[in-house]
Design an enzyme around this catalytic site. Structure first.
Site, PDB file in Angstrom:
ATOM      1  N   ARG A  59       0.846  -1.203   0.000  1.00 40.53           N
ATOM      2  CA  ARG A  59       0.000   0.000   0.000  1.00 40.53           C
ATOM      3  C   ARG A  59       0.882   1.254   0.000  1.00 40.53           C
ATOM      4  O   ARG A  59       0.598   2.235  -0.683  1.00 40.53           O
ATOM      5  CB  ARG A  59      -0.927   0.031   1.232  1.00 40.53           C
ATOM      6  N   ASN A  90      -8.315   8.881   5.650  1.00 40.79           N
ATOM      7  CA  ASN A  90      -7.367   8.176   4.786  1.00 40.79           C
ATOM      8  C   ASN A  90      -5.986   8.128   5.421  1.00 40.79           C
ATOM      9  O   ASN A  90      -5.558   9.073   6.087  1.00 40.79           O
ATOM     10  CB  ASN A  90      -7.286   8.862   3.418  1.00 40.79           C
ATOM     11  N   HIS A 107      -7.402   8.172  11.271  1.00 41.08           N
ATOM     12  CA  HIS A 107      -7.052   6.751  11.340  1.00 41.08           C
ATOM     13  C   HIS A 107      -5.553   6.512  11.161  1.00 41.08           C
ATOM     14  O   HIS A 107      -5.139   5.422  10.783  1.00 41.08           O
ATOM     15  CB  HIS A 107      -7.869   5.960  10.310  1.00 41.08           C
ATOM     16  N   GLY A 180     -16.390  11.480  -0.371  1.00 36.79           N
ATOM     17  CA  GLY A 180     -15.869  10.133  -0.599  1.00 36.79           C
ATOM     18  C   GLY A 180     -15.830   9.240   0.616  1.00 36.79           C
ATOM     19  O   GLY A 180     -14.917   8.438   0.767  1.00 36.79           O
ATOM     20  N   THR A 181     -16.840   9.357   1.479  1.00 36.49           N
ATOM     21  CA  THR A 181     -16.897   8.420   2.604  1.00 36.49           C
ATOM     22  C   THR A 181     -18.267   7.760   2.654  1.00 36.49           C
ATOM     23  O   THR A 181     -19.286   8.404   2.406  1.00 36.49           O
ATOM     24  CB  THR A 181     -16.547   9.102   3.950  1.00 36.49           C
ATOM     25  N   SER A 182     -18.245   6.462   2.982  1.00 34.07           N
ATOM     26  CA  SER A 182     -19.508   5.729   3.036  1.00 34.07           C
ATOM     27  C   SER A 182     -20.295   6.098   4.293  1.00 34.07           C
ATOM     28  O   SER A 182     -21.468   5.748   4.412  1.00 34.07           O
ATOM     29  CB  SER A 182     -19.246   4.219   2.992  1.00 34.07           C
ATOM     30  N   ALA A 224     -15.091  13.218  -6.649  1.00 37.11           N
ATOM     31  CA  ALA A 224     -14.279  14.270  -6.026  1.00 37.11           C
ATOM     32  C   ALA A 224     -13.561  15.105  -7.091  1.00 37.11           C
ATOM     33  O   ALA A 224     -13.578  16.343  -7.036  1.00 37.11           O
ATOM     34  CB  ALA A 224     -13.271  13.632  -5.075  1.00 37.11           C
TER      35      ALA A 224
HETATM   36  P1  OAD Z   1     -15.351   3.355   1.972  1.00 36.01           P
HETATM   37  O1  OAD Z   1     -14.541   2.470   1.079  1.00 36.01           O
HETATM   38  O2  OAD Z   1     -16.246   2.731   2.971  1.00 36.01           O
HETATM   39  O3  OAD Z   1     -16.293   4.305   1.112  1.00 36.01           O
HETATM   40  C1  OAD Z   1     -15.798   5.021   0.020  1.00 36.01           C
HETATM   41  C2  OAD Z   1     -16.883   5.965  -0.455  1.00 36.01           C
HETATM   42  O4  OAD Z   1     -16.332   6.727  -1.516  1.00 36.01           O
HETATM   43  C3  OAD Z   1     -18.157   5.298  -0.977  1.00 36.01           C
HETATM   44  O5  OAD Z   1     -19.290   5.940  -0.408  1.00 36.01           O
HETATM   45  C4  OAD Z   1     -18.096   5.578  -2.486  1.00 36.01           C
HETATM   46  O6  OAD Z   1     -19.393   5.781  -3.050  1.00 36.01           O
HETATM   47  C5  OAD Z   1     -17.311   6.861  -2.543  1.00 36.01           C
HETATM   48  N1  OAD Z   1     -16.567   7.086  -3.769  1.00 36.01           N
HETATM   49  C6  OAD Z   1     -16.069   6.163  -4.637  1.00 36.01           C
HETATM   50  N2  OAD Z   1     -15.418   6.774  -5.638  1.00 36.01           N
HETATM   51  C7  OAD Z   1     -15.488   8.116  -5.407  1.00 36.01           C
HETATM   52  C8  OAD Z   1     -15.004   9.277  -6.075  1.00 36.01           C
HETATM   53  N3  OAD Z   1     -14.278   9.167  -7.184  1.00 36.01           N
HETATM   54  N4  OAD Z   1     -15.281  10.486  -5.530  1.00 36.01           N
HETATM   55  C9  OAD Z   1     -16.008  10.604  -4.409  1.00 36.01           C
HETATM   56  N5  OAD Z   1     -16.495   9.543  -3.729  1.00 36.01           N
HETATM   57  C10 OAD Z   1     -16.245   8.312  -4.220  1.00 36.01           C
HETATM   58  O7  OAD Z   1     -14.303   4.336   2.652  1.00 36.01           O
HETATM   59  P2  OAD Z   1     -14.404   5.219   3.966  1.00 36.01           P
HETATM   60  O8  OAD Z   1     -15.767   5.784   4.146  1.00 36.01           O
HETATM   61  O9  OAD Z   1     -13.248   6.158   3.931  1.00 36.01           O
HETATM   62  O10 OAD Z   1     -11.015   2.716   8.749  1.00 36.01           O
HETATM   63  O11 OAD Z   1     -14.134   4.155   5.074  1.00 36.01           O
HETATM   64  C11 OAD Z   1     -14.058   4.596   6.387  1.00 36.01           C
HETATM   65  C12 OAD Z   1     -13.100   3.750   7.170  1.00 36.01           C
HETATM   66  O12 OAD Z   1     -13.480   2.386   7.028  1.00 36.01           O
HETATM   67  C13 OAD Z   1     -11.665   3.749   6.687  1.00 36.01           C
HETATM   68  O13 OAD Z   1     -10.926   4.851   7.121  1.00 36.01           O
HETATM   69  C14 OAD Z   1     -11.141   2.510   7.332  1.00 36.01           C
HETATM   70  C15 OAD Z   1     -12.297   1.567   7.032  1.00 36.01           C
HETATM   71  O14 OAD Z   1     -12.546   0.631   7.953  1.00 36.01           O
HETATM   72  C16 OAD Z   1      -9.945   2.216   9.414  1.00 36.01           C
HETATM   73  O15 OAD Z   1      -9.032   1.664   8.845  1.00 36.01           O
HETATM   74  C17 OAD Z   1      -9.965   2.425  10.890  1.00 36.01           C
END
Ligand code: OAD
Length: 240
Positions: A59, A90, A107, A180-182, A224
């Protein structure tokens, strides 16, 4: 003139257009037999540190080989006209490499290392692995402990300082932009509702619908890199 205070909360989708898969798509290739929460866990680190270390190094190498995208660059560019704080889930360094000066990593970071036994920071050599390999022994500290990345693994507590910085950055913002967060991993996922409760408008940027989309002041269903350039200029029109 007092500049607008913009706080950004970013997740894995922020870096997707740089070529880093989102977190939930990230366990591919050599490691696909693992679930993410199993691979990035203290238990697997104790049992198979060489496998976890190989995945982390891969990574690390991957992030180093890609570039910030137009979204990261737009956020850095906003600093010329706004007071911008970036709170990110991130572990990459793409916000910093784009030029953002204030970044809180909720994180942790894939670019900081420390001893898993005595905690001392590690600034030594890292194996150069241009191709993913299944197992690499982690470096060993002078105390005999193994060196680990400064990221938060599943089941571990988040570091307190960036969290306190994030809560303060949301509280003093004129607008929170969530990119870009779920929106399912807490406590980070609670920041948008904390903003809304305090009367701070929330703009979501995500091509998909998320649990936040309904309650956000505005949901921009785009990526984004497409939506963020020009967003600051459109803020008044978007949030009224
Ligand atoms: P996710 O992988 O859960 O979600 C990514 C989000 O980005 C989804 O809602 C997609 O629809 C969206 N997405 C995809 N492509 C995109 C783009 N080009 N522009 C904008 N949005 C886009 O990632 P996170 O929400 O970051 O934690 O996950 C949260 C945490 O879950 C991470 O930090 C990690 C994981 O467990 C730890 O490691 C503690």
């Amino acid at each position: 003139m007092v500049s607008v205070r913009v706080t950004v909360l970013s997740g894995a989708g922020m870096s997707a257009e740089s070529g880093i898969e989102t977190f939930r798509d990230a366990v591919t290739g050599l490691w696909e037999r693992f679930d993410l929460d199993e691979l990035a866990s203290p238990q697997t680190w104790r049992r198979q540190p060489n496998v976890v270390w190989a995945w982390c190094l891969w990574r690390y190498h991957l992030v180093n080989s890609v570039e910030p995208n137009a979204g990261h660059k737009a956020i850095a560019d906003w600093q010329r006209r706004a007071d911008v704080r970036v709170v990110t889930q991130n572990i990459d360094n793409l916000h910093e490499r784009a030029g953002s000066a204030w970044v809180a990593h909720l994180h942790g970071s894939l670019f900081e290392f420390h001893c898993s036994r005595c905690g001392v920071e590690y600034h030594g050599e890292l194996a150069d692995i241009p191709e993913p390999v299944e197992a690499v022994d982690p470096p060993v500290c002078a105390c005999g402990g193994t060196i680990r990345p400064g990221v938060v693994w599943f089941g571990e507590a988040m570091p307190d300082e960036p969290w306190q910085q994030a809560v303060a950055a949301v509280a003093l913002a004129d607008v929170l932009i969530v990119v870009g967060t779920s929106g399912i991993v807490y406590p980070a996922a609670g920041l948008p509702s904390a903003a809304l409760t305090q009367g701070i408008p929330v703009v979501e940027v995500n091509p998909d619908v998320t649990p936040l989309s309904d309650s956000a002041t505005v949901a921009v269903h785009d990526t984004a890199a497409r939506a963020l350039p020009g967003l600051l200029e459109r803020l008044d029109e978007l949030i009224g």
